[in-house]
Design a protein around this motif. Sequence first.
Motif: not given
Length: 119
Positions: A32, A42, A92, A94, A96, A105, A107-108
């Motif tokens: 992250t 974010d 969002v 993210v 990886r 992703t 939703d923040r």
Amino acid sequence: MADITIEQWTEYLNQKTHGFSCPICGEQKWQTQPDNNGNVCDVKILDHSFENELEDAFQSAIDLYGSVKNGDPETPPVETVRERPVSLLKSVIVIRCGHCGWIGTFDRAFVEKEMFGHE
């Protein structure tokens, strides 16, 4: 927007998912992006809501300074009709996969509400 530490984010993900693997390669090497303060970064989504924000900014400028249509500063502003609803995702988080690069992703606003009880 509330600050979310990497530790809080990791704890939240593990609590909600009980640990999960990448749907592409099966690894669990999640990454992250931290911000400059070491909190979860974010990412702003540039979607159709950006068009609405631009229209609002232009309309505010016209309301403030008057219309220049035909050189008449008294021309009333034109009402805009929104063709699309407000965006569900404006920001969002993210993640990886550090093995294959797959990106997911979250939703923040949803995460913040779950973590802190507010949006």
